[in-house]
Design an enzyme around this catalytic site. Structure first.
Site, short mmCIF file in Angstrom:
data_model
loop_
_atom_site.label_atom_id
_atom_site.label_comp_id
_atom_site.label_asym_id
_atom_site.label_seq_id
_atom_site.Cartn_x
_atom_site.Cartn_y
_atom_site.Cartn_z
N HIS A 31 0.03 -39.11 13.56
CA HIS A 31 0.58 -37.52 13.56
C HIS A 31 2.20 -37.64 13.51
O HIS A 31 2.69 -36.74 13.65
CB HIS A 31 -0.07 -36.82 14.66
CG HIS A 31 -1.27 -36.44 14.62
ND1 HIS A 31 -2.20 -35.83 15.53
CD2 HIS A 31 -2.08 -36.77 13.62
CE1 HIS A 31 -3.25 -35.55 15.15
NE2 HIS A 31 -3.25 -36.19 14.08
N CYS A 56 13.05 -32.91 5.25
CA CYS A 56 13.60 -31.70 4.63
C CYS A 56 12.41 -30.76 4.16
O CYS A 56 11.35 -31.51 3.50
CB CYS A 56 14.57 -31.84 3.23
SG CYS A 56 15.07 -30.51 2.78
N CYS A 83 19.50 -29.77 6.17
CA CYS A 83 19.40 -30.90 5.46
C CYS A 83 20.88 -31.30 4.93
O CYS A 83 21.41 -30.24 4.30
CB CYS A 83 18.25 -30.85 4.26
SG CYS A 83 18.38 -32.16 2.97
N CYS A 127 13.91 -30.87 -0.25
CA CYS A 127 14.05 -31.99 -0.85
C CYS A 127 13.51 -33.28 -0.17
O CYS A 127 12.56 -33.23 0.51
CB CYS A 127 15.48 -32.24 -1.35
SG CYS A 127 16.32 -32.83 0.30
N1 APR Z 1 -6.07 -39.36 31.51
C1 APR Z 1 -7.28 -39.42 30.54
N2 APR Z 1 -7.53 -38.33 30.18
C2 APR Z 1 -6.70 -37.09 30.22
C3 APR Z 1 -5.63 -37.25 31.28
C4 APR Z 1 -5.37 -38.30 31.82
N3 APR Z 1 -4.76 -38.15 33.03
N4 APR Z 1 -5.30 -36.01 31.22
C5 APR Z 1 -5.91 -35.00 30.38
N5 APR Z 1 -6.82 -35.84 29.77
C6 APR Z 1 -7.47 -35.69 28.47
C7 APR Z 1 -8.06 -34.06 28.62
O1 APR Z 1 -9.21 -34.15 29.27
C8 APR Z 1 -8.31 -34.05 27.14
O2 APR Z 1 -9.77 -34.50 26.56
O3 APR Z 1 -6.73 -35.65 27.42
C9 APR Z 1 -7.45 -34.93 26.31
C10 APR Z 1 -6.02 -34.07 25.69
O4 APR Z 1 -6.50 -33.61 24.75
P1 APR Z 1 -5.74 -32.63 23.59
O5 APR Z 1 -4.66 -31.95 24.34
O6 APR Z 1 -6.49 -31.88 22.67
O7 APR Z 1 -4.91 -33.94 22.76
P2 APR Z 1 -5.21 -34.56 21.40
O8 APR Z 1 -6.65 -35.05 21.51
O9 APR Z 1 -4.27 -35.87 21.30
O10 APR Z 1 -5.02 -33.59 20.59
C11 APR Z 1 -5.02 -34.05 19.20
O11 APR Z 1 -3.99 -32.07 18.16
O12 APR Z 1 -2.52 -30.39 18.58
C12 APR Z 1 -2.89 -31.38 17.97
O13 APR Z 1 -1.48 -33.05 16.63
C13 APR Z 1 -1.77 -32.46 18.03
O14 APR Z 1 -2.15 -34.90 18.44
C14 APR Z 1 -2.39 -33.61 18.65
C15 APR Z 1 -4.00 -33.58 18.33
#
Ligand code: APR
Length: 247
Positions: free
Chosen positions: A122, A130, A149, A133
């Site tokens: 990601h 930019c 930019c 461009c």
């Molecule tokens: N250890 C393990 N898991 C954990 C912990 C911890 N200490 N704390 C929280 N979690 C778990 C939560 O239960 C949840 O399932 O981490 C997960 C976080 O989920 P999201 O916030 O949805 O993150 P992610 O899966 O990385 O999101 C994916 O969504 O918004 C976009 O681009 C953004 O990369 C991101 C993508």
């Protein structure tokens, strides 16, 4: 922390017997470093949902607001340090146990912890591109206002993947190559809700590999993984590491 002893021993066994282990990580692995996750309570900044800010439309409508949110995240991340989960994965790579790390995180903490074969699918919160461009650049400190930019003076945006945007094709093909080699995949701290990252572990599973999920709560993947360890990544991974040391 909810860990069944036989579960954790079986996971340690699977790790030490893997031929090609990889990890897929999400925001949860950085939670103990104080980087907010995206969903649930953490996903709120002022009254805005992170899901409504991380979109090309939001940036078109209000670039100043989206940049304000990124500046806030950049300031936070600049203060954060990798936690024991990041360090354990880096040490497993050095010992040849972990071959590749695919992360949805843009915080750079895996690389700061010493991991090298990292795919930041990601993007990187410090990278810029930019809106008009081909210019690409990077910030060495949190943005001030809307960066512009140096070539065409249009707005720069964070070079990260927002909702509705595609992942870099060249990077993605390297990721698929890793997934096809993997016989064990750790799935750590991701809600497994965002595509295509949510399907990465499924590719390993479909090819007969084992999935080991570490999360504080169940996810849509939990019912199909070989092992679900419920708990914080920063506790579970060092625990597994100490079991591996005793083997
Ligand atoms: N250890 C393990 N898991 C954990 C912990 C911890 N200490 N704390 C929280 N979690 C778990 C939560 O239960 C949840 O399932 O981490 C997960 C976080 O989920 P999201 O916030 O949805 O993150 P992610 O899966 O990385 O999101 C994916 O969504 O918004 C976009 O681009 C953004 O990369 C991101 C993508």
């Amino acid at each position: 922390m909810l860990m069944k002893m036989e579960n954790i021993l079986s996971v340690a066994y699977a790790i030490s017997n893997a031929d090609y282990m990889i990890a897929v990580t999400g925001a949860g692995i950085s939670k103990e470093s104080n980087v907010p996750t995206f969903r649930g309570e953490d996903g709120l900044w002022r009254n805005y949902d992170a899901m409504d800010l991380a979109t090309p439309d939001a940036f078109r409508r209000n670039p100043a607001l989206v940049w304000e949110w990124y500046t806030w995240r950049q300031r936070l991340i600049a203060e954060c340090e990798p936690n024991p989960a990041h360090f354990t994965l880096a040490s497993w790579e050095k010992r040849g146990l972990l071959k590749a790390l695919i992360t949805q995180n843009v915080d750079g903490l895996h690389i700061r912890a010493g991991s090298t074969n990292v795919y930041e699918v990601h993007g990187d919160i410090w990278a810029l591109k930019c809106t008009s461009c081909k210019y690409k650049g990077s910030l060495s400190s949190p943005a001030i206002g809307i960066p512009t930019c140096p070539l065409c003076s249009n707005n720069l945006r964070p070079d990260v993947v927002w909702f509705g945007e595609s992942l870099d094709r060249a990077a993605l093909s390297k990721v698929y190559n890793e997934l096809e080699h993997a016989d064990v995949c750790l799935v750590i701290g991701t809600s497994a809700l965002v595509q295509p990252a949510a399907t990465f572990p499924l590719i390993v599973k479909q090819r007969g590999g084992q999935l080991i999920e570490i999360n504080v709560e169940p996810t849509p993947l939990s019912s199909i993984v070989d092992f679900h360890i419920s708990g914080k990544a920063g506790k579970i991974l060092p625990t597994l590491d100490s079991i591996l040391d005793q083997q």
